[in-house]
Design a protein around this motif. Structure first.
Motif, PDB file in Angstrom:
ATOM      1  N   VAL A 184       0.748  -1.090  -0.044  1.00 52.26           N
ATOM      2  CA  VAL A 184       0.037   0.192  -0.016  1.00 52.26           C
ATOM      3  C   VAL A 184       0.854   1.375   0.078  1.00 52.26           C
ATOM      4  N   GLU A 185       1.864   1.142   0.856  1.00 55.40           N
ATOM      5  CA  GLU A 185       3.018   2.514   0.878  1.00 55.40           C
ATOM      6  C   GLU A 185       3.546   2.705  -0.476  1.00 55.40           C
ATOM      7  N   ALA A 186       3.712   1.769  -1.208  1.00 57.65           N
ATOM      8  CA  ALA A 186       4.502   1.986  -2.493  1.00 57.65           C
ATOM      9  C   ALA A 186       3.476   2.612  -3.515  1.00 57.65           C
ATOM     10  N   LEU A 187       2.054   2.028  -3.299  1.00 59.39           N
ATOM     11  CA  LEU A 187       1.017   2.811  -4.331  1.00 59.39           C
ATOM     12  C   LEU A 187       0.734   4.224  -3.909  1.00 59.39           C
ATOM     13  N   LEU A 188       0.611   4.439  -2.397  1.00 56.67           N
ATOM     14  CA  LEU A 188       0.390   5.674  -1.913  1.00 56.67           C
ATOM     15  C   LEU A 188       1.533   6.980  -2.401  1.00 56.67           C
ATOM     16  N   GLY A 189       2.768   6.057  -2.351  1.00 57.24           N
ATOM     17  CA  GLY A 189       4.066   7.076  -2.670  1.00 57.24           C
ATOM     18  C   GLY A 189       4.021   7.621  -3.805  1.00 57.24           C
ATOM     19  N   GLN A 190       3.388   6.847  -4.714  1.00 63.02           N
ATOM     20  CA  GLN A 190       3.385   7.246  -6.183  1.00 63.02           C
ATOM     21  C   GLN A 190       2.680   8.840  -6.395  1.00 63.02           C
ATOM     22  N   ILE A 191       1.799   9.165  -5.423  1.00 64.37           N
ATOM     23  CA  ILE A 191       0.862  10.290  -5.771  1.00 64.37           C
ATOM     24  C   ILE A 191       1.833  11.503  -5.607  1.00 64.37           C
ATOM     25  N   GLU A 192       2.635  11.813  -4.548  1.00 64.41           N
ATOM     26  CA  GLU A 192       3.348  12.959  -4.537  1.00 64.41           C
ATOM     27  C   GLU A 192       4.170  12.991  -5.541  1.00 64.41           C
ATOM     28  N   GLU A 193       4.947  11.708  -6.184  1.00 62.56           N
ATOM     29  CA  GLU A 193       5.829  12.068  -7.406  1.00 62.56           C
ATOM     30  C   GLU A 193       5.223  12.338  -8.434  1.00 62.56           C
ATOM     31  N   GLY A 194       3.881  11.559  -8.713  1.00 62.70           N
ATOM     32  CA  GLY A 194       3.250  11.937  -9.933  1.00 62.70           C
ATOM     33  C   GLY A 194       2.885  13.232  -9.969  1.00 62.70           C
ATOM     34  N   ALA A 195       2.639  13.868  -8.773  1.00 64.51           N
ATOM     35  CA  ALA A 195       1.657  15.360  -8.602  1.00 64.51           C
ATOM     36  C   ALA A 195       2.746  16.372  -9.153  1.00 64.51           C
ATOM     37  N   SER A 196       3.929  16.115  -8.840  1.00 66.29           N
ATOM     38  CA  SER A 196       5.357  16.879  -8.734  1.00 66.29           C
ATOM     39  C   SER A 196       5.795  16.953 -10.440  1.00 66.29           C
ATOM     40  N   GLU A 197       5.437  15.747 -11.070  1.00 68.99           N
ATOM     41  CA  GLU A 197       5.841  15.602 -12.570  1.00 68.99           C
ATOM     42  C   GLU A 197       5.119  16.413 -13.363  1.00 68.99           C
ATOM     43  N   LYS A 198       5.924  16.899 -14.505  1.00 66.29           N
ATOM     44  CA  LYS A 198       5.336  17.591 -15.816  1.00 66.29           C
ATOM     45  C   LYS A 198       4.985  16.547 -16.671  1.00 66.29           C
ATOM     46  N   PRO A 199       3.522  16.265 -16.933  1.00 70.87           N
ATOM     47  CA  PRO A 199       3.154  15.288 -17.698  1.00 70.87           C
ATOM     48  C   PRO A 199       3.568  15.600 -19.179  1.00 70.87           C
ATOM     49  N   ARG A 200       3.204  14.535 -20.176  1.00 73.94           N
ATOM     50  CA  ARG A 200       3.858  14.808 -21.492  1.00 73.94           C
ATOM     51  C   ARG A 200       2.846  15.679 -22.499  1.00 73.94           C
ATOM     52  N   PHE A 201       1.900  16.021 -21.798  1.00 75.73           N
ATOM     53  CA  PHE A 201       0.911  16.714 -22.375  1.00 75.73           C
ATOM     54  C   PHE A 201       0.646  18.119 -21.593  1.00 75.73           C
ATOM     55  N   PRO A 202       0.286  19.147 -22.087  1.00 79.15           N
ATOM     56  CA  PRO A 202       0.245  19.664 -23.440  1.00 79.15           C
ATOM     57  C   PRO A 202       1.776  19.803 -23.910  1.00 79.15           C
ATOM     58  N   ARG A 203       2.110  19.374 -25.099  1.00 79.34           N
ATOM     59  CA  ARG A 203       3.374  19.301 -25.759  1.00 79.34           C
ATOM     60  C   ARG A 203       4.049  20.193 -25.464  1.00 79.34           C
ATOM     61  N   GLU A 204       3.575  21.607 -25.481  1.00 77.30           N
ATOM     62  CA  GLU A 204       4.588  22.667 -25.454  1.00 77.30           C
ATOM     63  C   GLU A 204       4.669  23.226 -23.867  1.00 77.30           C
ATOM     64  N   GLY A 205       4.154  22.371 -23.133  1.00 75.52           N
ATOM     65  CA  GLY A 205       4.068  22.816 -21.703  1.00 75.52           C
ATOM     66  C   GLY A 205       2.881  23.541 -21.591  1.00 75.52           C
ATOM     67  N   ILE A 206       2.663  24.191 -20.209  1.00 76.50           N
ATOM     68  CA  ILE A 206       1.544  24.825 -19.762  1.00 76.50           C
ATOM     69  C   ILE A 206       1.669  26.407 -20.393  1.00 76.50           C
ATOM     70  N   ALA A 207       2.883  27.118 -20.086  1.00 72.84           N
ATOM     71  CA  ALA A 207       2.860  28.362 -20.783  1.00 72.84           C
ATOM     72  C   ALA A 207       2.676  28.569 -22.247  1.00 72.84           C
ATOM     73  N   GLY A 208       3.349  27.479 -22.726  1.00 70.82           N
ATOM     74  CA  GLY A 208       3.463  27.422 -24.237  1.00 70.82           C
ATOM     75  C   GLY A 208       2.135  27.163 -24.798  1.00 70.82           C
ATOM     76  N   ARG A 209       1.498  26.504 -24.073  1.00 70.38           N
ATOM     77  CA  ARG A 209       0.039  25.792 -24.620  1.00 70.38           C
ATOM     78  C   ARG A 209      -0.980  27.063 -24.443  1.00 70.38           C
ATOM     79  N   LEU A 210      -0.649  28.147 -23.589  1.00 67.61           N
ATOM     80  CA  LEU A 210      -1.500  29.031 -23.244  1.00 67.61           C
ATOM     81  C   LEU A 210      -1.289  30.096 -24.463  1.00 67.61           C
ATOM     82  N   ASP A 211      -0.052  30.119 -24.851  1.00 66.40           N
ATOM     83  CA  ASP A 211       0.350  31.055 -25.973  1.00 66.40           C
ATOM     84  C   ASP A 211      -0.621  30.451 -27.279  1.00 66.40           C
ATOM     85  N   THR A 212      -0.411  29.195 -27.333  1.00 67.13           N
ATOM     86  CA  THR A 212      -0.815  28.242 -28.526  1.00 67.13           C
ATOM     87  C   THR A 212      -2.344  28.778 -28.585  1.00 67.13           C
TER      88      THR A 212
END
Lengths: 392, 490
Positions: B27-55
């Motif tokens: 269970v700890e291993a599962l829960l441990g994923q949350i903080e890591e995931g939440a702080s990660e930049k996802p692969r989308f939007p492709r240009e990143g958040i600021a870039g996508r706002l521009d687009t």
């Protein structure tokens, strides 16, 4: 009949106890030099272990009827007599014009060196690698490309969404599929039924899918499957008419453990469709220079089983077609079907190596040196110009 | 059948097993994923958040300029077409990136939660052309960073995002007595107010009335979207003056600063009915349609105790023994099925990325690649079309056929979640077709028994192993692994 010096299997030959060495030439002895790089060679792999005893039935063998009380036919029950000893399954009647034109032959009781385990995966690996063991990971048709003397005859294509093992390896070859993602073969559907048997919800969904599903046409329909198979063969023919000289494709559907009559009929129909479509799309001129080798990983049990089918066996059947073969013969050394002649008292005894049939065809079509054939294409095979498949 | 924790953790709480990736131990291993995931930049939007706002803002102003010119009798078809093409391409890239994110991420539980919440707070790229660009931004900005914190935070981030306001027409809604209503004749739109109560918080049938729906809609007035900056703005001209009575509390907006909706969201998040609704939905999604009540109770208790801390709520679910029993009651949704299929096949990242390239190359447009291809002739063009079709059939097209296209829920309620929906006969046929297609393309030389082990480990039934080993050809063996009941259940 002049060159048929006791080589052709016949009831007379068999009953007379002739040694039955099949030595008719399996290819028209044309002058290779006369056709620079113009000959074609096609392999068709029948996956799932085709029952050669059902395709070309030895109705003249005294033991046959007892081994196959349900599956066995005779000329008076629909079998198409070929030579007085063997008869063709009526599901292959579309191939009879080829037989009559001398463009179709069969080699009975052949196999790869694969023995005892009777696993489809290993058997097909052996058939495609053409080796003696499991270690080989390149296909024999790919290795062939390197030893064809004329470079313009080295262009090969696999008619599939990705390269199959037989054409995989270091030498350049292409793969290309027809548009149709054609319907499942009957044995594949039977396997899915088995797969879902333990899960009632899935079993029910599968049952309904086969009957009523909107996409039933494309996934389970016979008509759609036939059209897909024809497309595949037409594509192969089209490629060979242009600059490809070697093509390969597979036809599934041969694992007939249960209800063989129905399943086999469909599979044989698919193969017949493919060969006829191939011929049509090649056109007369290219067909004349084409040799087709149809083979399977192993044969099936001589006896039919308790579910109107047959199980995994050993000795099988190769089907040869094309304008470049002297057809109209059932070749091979017939071992007989009496209990003592069967392998492990169950399988048709293999009396010939299907790789030697292939080697003979490659030698004739492309002029490949026998030394190259035995060292590089089929390591461990004995083959030279005295091969029974080259005599005559 | 009891399964060891890591296998079930990967299958029930993640996107399935992947060769070379160690499944979560506990269970700890599962829960441990949350903080890591939440702080990660996802692969989308492709240009990143600021870039996508521009687009997005660039595309919106282009469209506005073209609309204006059209009104003046000077339509510019080229601009419109080019913009549509670009929006389509951007959506496709992001959707493929979403697939890649789920396939390649080792944080399967976090990724599943992201999908759960994106579906809970549904928005759709089909709403309008700019939404093709904004919905992926919404997931990256509002959902993913907030799904492990307080529910209030997640709720506010989701509701107060341009994507949600556009999707549920809040940008069209004005108070009946507002300045804007008097001037323009526009009026109240209850869409967001209704879904906020029915779908996002309290839940349907939890006792609120039509009056409450209207009240929520009134409180939301004033919220709108500044399309040129793609930001949520408060427009006093749109706002209805208080007081408004919602579920017995009076909202007045005494300060006139438009913050009454913030209070409302906090109150709705803290409402016990919301905890009940969300916990039940999580259990029905992860464990069984017929949610084991004791798990829901444990989660609601944790919700109350932690004041809606979602990680504590997930912990209560995962620490309940019932979370680890009776596997296989749910059917994977199409997205899960396709993602777990690619994971089992262990397709290298580069190969998956090539599928997107194939799709881009097949575009009917004036891309440099296409121009070069036209020069080399029709064969190349046909080849690229065919490759594009194949890549699409393997990925986005497959999801479309199976009924779960990415970021395109059929309604604000999201996609169906019941096992029976995803086990319809036509669904099974689609899954067999897809399995067969990937088996033919990627599985030609795989050993079916080895693949079965990689895909299901100890979750494969012995009879299934036997049948797979006997398959009439390898491709059908691989097909059957993916089409098997075990692989489609979780």
């Amino acid at each position: 009949m002049s060159f048929d010096n006791g080589l052709r299997l016949s009831r007379r030959g068999f009953l007379a106890g002739a040694c039955c060495v099949a030595a008719a030439p399996i290819l028209t002895p044309v002058s290779f030099a006369a056709m620079p790089g113009d000959n074609r060679f096609v392999t068709i792999i029948l996956r799932g272990a085709m029952d050669g005893l059902d395709f070309v039935q030895p109705y003249g063998d005294p033991a046959y009827a007892a081994l196959r009380p349900k599956l066995g036919l005779r000329p008076d029950t629909g079998l198409i007599d070929l030579d007085g000893f063997f008869g063709l399954n009526p599901a292959a009647s579309a191939l009879m014009p080829l037989w009559q034109a001398g463009e179709l032959s069969f080699v009975h009781a052949v196999s790869t060196p694969y023995r005892d385990q009777r696993s489809h995966f290993d058997g097909q690996d052996m058939l495609e690698t053409g080796g003696n063991g499991k270690g080989e990971r390149t296909g024999w048709l790919n290795r062939t490309l390197a030893v064809i003397p004329r470079s313009n005859a080295r262009k090969a294509i696999d008619i599939n969404t990705s390269m199959e093992l037989i054409l995989s390896g270091p030498n350049e070859a292409d793969s290309w599929s027809s548009q149709s993602n054609f319907a499942l073969a009957q044995d594949e559907i039977a396997f899915l039924d088995r797969l879902y048997a333990g899960d009632p919800a899935f079993a029910k969904a599968m049952e309904e899918a086969k009957k009523t599903d909107m996409s039933a046409d494309s996934l389970y329909g016979d008509a759609k499957r036939g059209a897909g198979i024809a497309d595949m063969a037409k594509l192969a023919g089209g490629m060979l008419r242009e600059d490809y000289r070697i093509a390969s494709f597979s036809i599934n559907g041969w694992d007939t453990h249960v209800g063989q009559q129905e399943q086999f009929k469909k599979a044989v129909g698919d193969l017949s469709t493919a060969i006829v479509a191939l011929k049509d799309s090649l056109g007369e001129d290219a067909w004349r220079k084409t040799a087709v080798l149809t083979m399977t990983e192993f044969g099936r049990t001589a006896r039919e089983n308790g579910t109107n089918g047959t199980d995994h066996g050993t000795g099988g059947l190769a089907v040869l077609a094309g304008g470049a073969i002297p057809g109209g013969k059932v070749l091979g050394k017939w071992p007989g079907l009496s209990e003592d002649k069967l392998l492990d008292r169950r399988d048709l005894m293999p009396t010939g190596d299907v790789r030697e049939v292939a080697a003979a065809m490659l030698y004739r079509q492309f002029g490949i040196e026998p030394d190259n054939l035995t060292a590089k294409v089929f390591p461990g095979l004995s083959f030279d110009t005295s091969s029974v498949y080259l005599k005559g | 059948m009891a399964l060891p924790t890591p296998t079930l953790a990967a299958i029930r709480y993640g996107y399935g097993l992947r060769p070379g990736e160690e499944p979560p131990r506990d269970v700890e291993a599962l829960l441990g994923q949350i903080e890591e995931g939440a702080s990660e930049k996802p692969r989308f939007p492709r240009e990143g958040i600021a870039g996508r706002l521009d687009t997005a803002t660039r595309v919106v102003s282009l469209l506005a300029a073209e609309a204006k010119a059209r009104k003046a009798g000077n339509p510019n078809e080229d601009v419109r077409k080019a913009t549509q093409g670009e929006a389509r391409r951007i959506y496709r890239q992001d959707a493929m990136a979403r697939l890649a994110q789920a396939i390649h991420s080792p944080l399967g539980f976090y990724e599943r939660l992201a999908s759960f919440w994106v579906d809970h707070f549904s928005t759709s790229v089909m709403k309008s052309l700019p939404m093709r660009m904004i919905v992926p931004l919404y997931e990256a900005q509002a959902i993913r960073p907030n799904l492990g914190g307080s529910f209030t935070g997640l709720l506010s981030a989701a509701i107060l995002h341009p994507a949600m306001l556009i999707y549920l027409d809040q940008d069209q809604s004005v108070g009946p007595d507002s300045v804007a209503a008097r001037k323009s004749g526009r009026g109240l739109n209850e869409n967001l107010g209704r879904e906020l109560l029915e779908l996002h918080t309290l839940g349907a049938g939890s006792g609120y009335t039509q009056e409450d729906v209207r009240a929520a809609a009134l409180i939301l007035t004033g919220l709108s979207v500044d399309n040129r900056a793609m930001q949520v703005v408060y427009q006093p001209r749109f706002a209805e003056a208080g007081p408004v009575n919602l579920l017995g509390r009076i909202y007045r907006d005494d300060e006139g600063d438009g913050q009454d909706h913030v209070l409302m969201l906090e109150d709705l998040a803290a409402n016990p009915k919301t905890a009940q609704h969300i916990c039940g939905k999580l259990v029905r999604h992860f464990i069984a349609d017929d949610a084991p009540e004791e798990v829901v109770v444990a989660m609601v208790t944790a919700w109350t105790k932690s004041r809606g801390n979602l990680t504590e709520v997930y912990r209560a679910m995962l620490e309940h023994p019932r979370a680890w029993s009776e596997p296989g009651q749910k059917i994977k949704q199409p997205f899960e099925f396709v993602v777990s299929g690619f994971r089992a096949l262990d397709l290298p990242e580069r190969n998956f990325a090539n599928l997107l390239r194939d799709m881009d190359d097949g575009d009917d447009d004036e891309s440099p690649v296409q121009k070069a291809m036209d020069l080399t002739g029709m064969a190349a063009r046909e080849d690229s079309k065919k490759k594009a079709g194949r890549a699409n059939a393997l990925t986005l097209g497959a999801l479309q056929r199976m009924g779960q296209p990415i970021w395109q829920p059929p309604s604000p309620a999201g996609f169906a979640d019941e096992a029976s929906v995803w086990l319809a006969p036509s669904q099974l046929s689609e899954r067999i077709s897809w399995s067969r297609m990937v088996a033919r393309i990627f599985g030609q030389k795989m050993e079916p028994s080895v693949f079965l082990q990689a895909a299901l480990a100890d979750a494969a039934h012995p009879e299934t192993s036997r049948i797979i080993a006997q398959a009439p050809n390898k491709v059908h063996g691989i097909t059957m692994v993916l089409a098997s009941a075990e692989f489609n259940r979780r």
